[in-house]
Design a protein around this motif. Sequence first.
Motif, PDB file in Angstrom:
ATOM      1  N   ASN A  71     -37.730 -35.424  44.498  1.00 33.23           N
ATOM      2  CA  ASN A  71     -37.055 -34.158  44.808  1.00 33.23           C
ATOM      3  C   ASN A  71     -37.759 -32.958  44.183  1.00 33.23           C
ATOM      4  O   ASN A  71     -37.899 -31.911  44.830  1.00 33.23           O
ATOM      5  N   ALA A 122     -40.908 -32.340  46.180  1.00 33.07           N
ATOM      6  CA  ALA A 122     -40.593 -31.787  47.504  1.00 33.07           C
ATOM      7  C   ALA A 122     -40.174 -30.332  47.398  1.00 33.07           C
ATOM      8  O   ALA A 122     -40.451 -29.535  48.300  1.00 33.07           O
ATOM      9  N   TYR A 123     -39.531 -29.970  46.306  1.00 34.53           N
ATOM     10  CA  TYR A 123     -38.986 -28.625  46.128  1.00 34.53           C
ATOM     11  C   TYR A 123     -40.056 -27.535  46.271  1.00 34.53           C
ATOM     12  O   TYR A 123     -39.803 -26.475  46.840  1.00 34.53           O
ATOM     13  N   SER A 142     -39.746 -36.204  49.887  1.00 37.39           N
ATOM     14  CA  SER A 142     -38.307 -36.479  49.973  1.00 37.39           C
ATOM     15  C   SER A 142     -38.059 -37.950  50.299  1.00 37.39           C
ATOM     16  O   SER A 142     -37.026 -38.508  49.932  1.00 37.39           O
ATOM     17  N   ALA A 182     -37.815 -39.613  47.133  1.00 32.88           N
ATOM     18  CA  ALA A 182     -36.496 -39.364  46.544  1.00 32.88           C
ATOM     19  C   ALA A 182     -35.442 -40.293  47.139  1.00 32.88           C
ATOM     20  O   ALA A 182     -34.602 -40.843  46.416  1.00 32.88           O
ATOM     21  N   HIS A 183     -35.479 -40.473  48.445  1.00 30.54           N
ATOM     22  CA  HIS A 183     -34.493 -41.344  49.083  1.00 30.54           C
ATOM     23  C   HIS A 183     -34.698 -42.808  48.684  1.00 30.54           C
ATOM     24  O   HIS A 183     -33.723 -43.571  48.614  1.00 30.54           O
ATOM     25  N   SER A 208     -32.133 -31.210  46.441  1.00 29.29           N
ATOM     26  CA  SER A 208     -32.567 -31.408  47.828  1.00 29.29           C
ATOM     27  C   SER A 208     -31.891 -30.418  48.763  1.00 29.29           C
ATOM     28  O   SER A 208     -32.485 -29.990  49.764  1.00 29.29           O
ATOM     29  N   TYR A 247     -34.144 -28.418  51.643  1.00 27.38           N
ATOM     30  CA  TYR A 247     -33.836 -28.721  53.051  1.00 27.38           C
ATOM     31  C   TYR A 247     -33.249 -27.487  53.748  1.00 27.38           C
ATOM     32  O   TYR A 247     -33.632 -27.166  54.878  1.00 27.38           O
TER      33      TYR A 247
END
Length: 214
Positions: free
Chosen positions: A21, A24-25, A37, A40-41, A165, A169
């Motif tokens: 996360n 990705a940020y 991400s 992260a998942h 997230s 997103y």
Amino acid sequence: IHRYLAALIGLLAAVTCTFGNLAAYGQTNIKRMLAYSTIAHAGYMMMAVPAAIVLAGTQPQFASAAIAALIFYIGVYLFMNLGAFAIVAFLRDAAATEQIAEYAGLLRSAPVTVVCFATILISLIGIPPLAGFVAKFFLFAALVEAGGPLLIALLVIGGINSVISLVYYLRVVRVMTMEPEPAGGVPVRLAVAPVLYTVAITLPVALLGLYSSG
């Protein structure tokens, strides 16, 4: 030994989720953002394993529920991921870019694609009533059921990461829907087949959430 194994996997899940996360940020490239991400998942999915390990010794029926939550999460994420990466590929082919900033004003030229992409991104956050929310709810419920300081801490970490997230997103959704189209930009035009695929892959994300919630 079960407690130590659960603690080890829980730690790996927390690190994986947080790293994915945070990485990705800061991304400006949509494909890289989705790739991080995905990490992260994977961390979210791993959280079900320590819960199942803890519950297996005392409440086997709830351990089975934790594994079922993991399987459901994987199934839902498959649709979300296939949809998200496919849409990115379609937009790259049509607009020759993967930069999030270049998605500005996309709602005006490709409304169906934007609505589908926004639905998938919001589901990835875990906002109701979409399938991503149901999947994450089942998984977090398993952590609560297992209880104990370790798994409650894991639950808190999962919640904090969900908030992180939400920021990146929704940033994509905001760019597509609220920012003005660049001056002199060429409107994005997608063929019928990509649009139909996008709709078809998005429907399960919406319907699985509504059906499971009901």
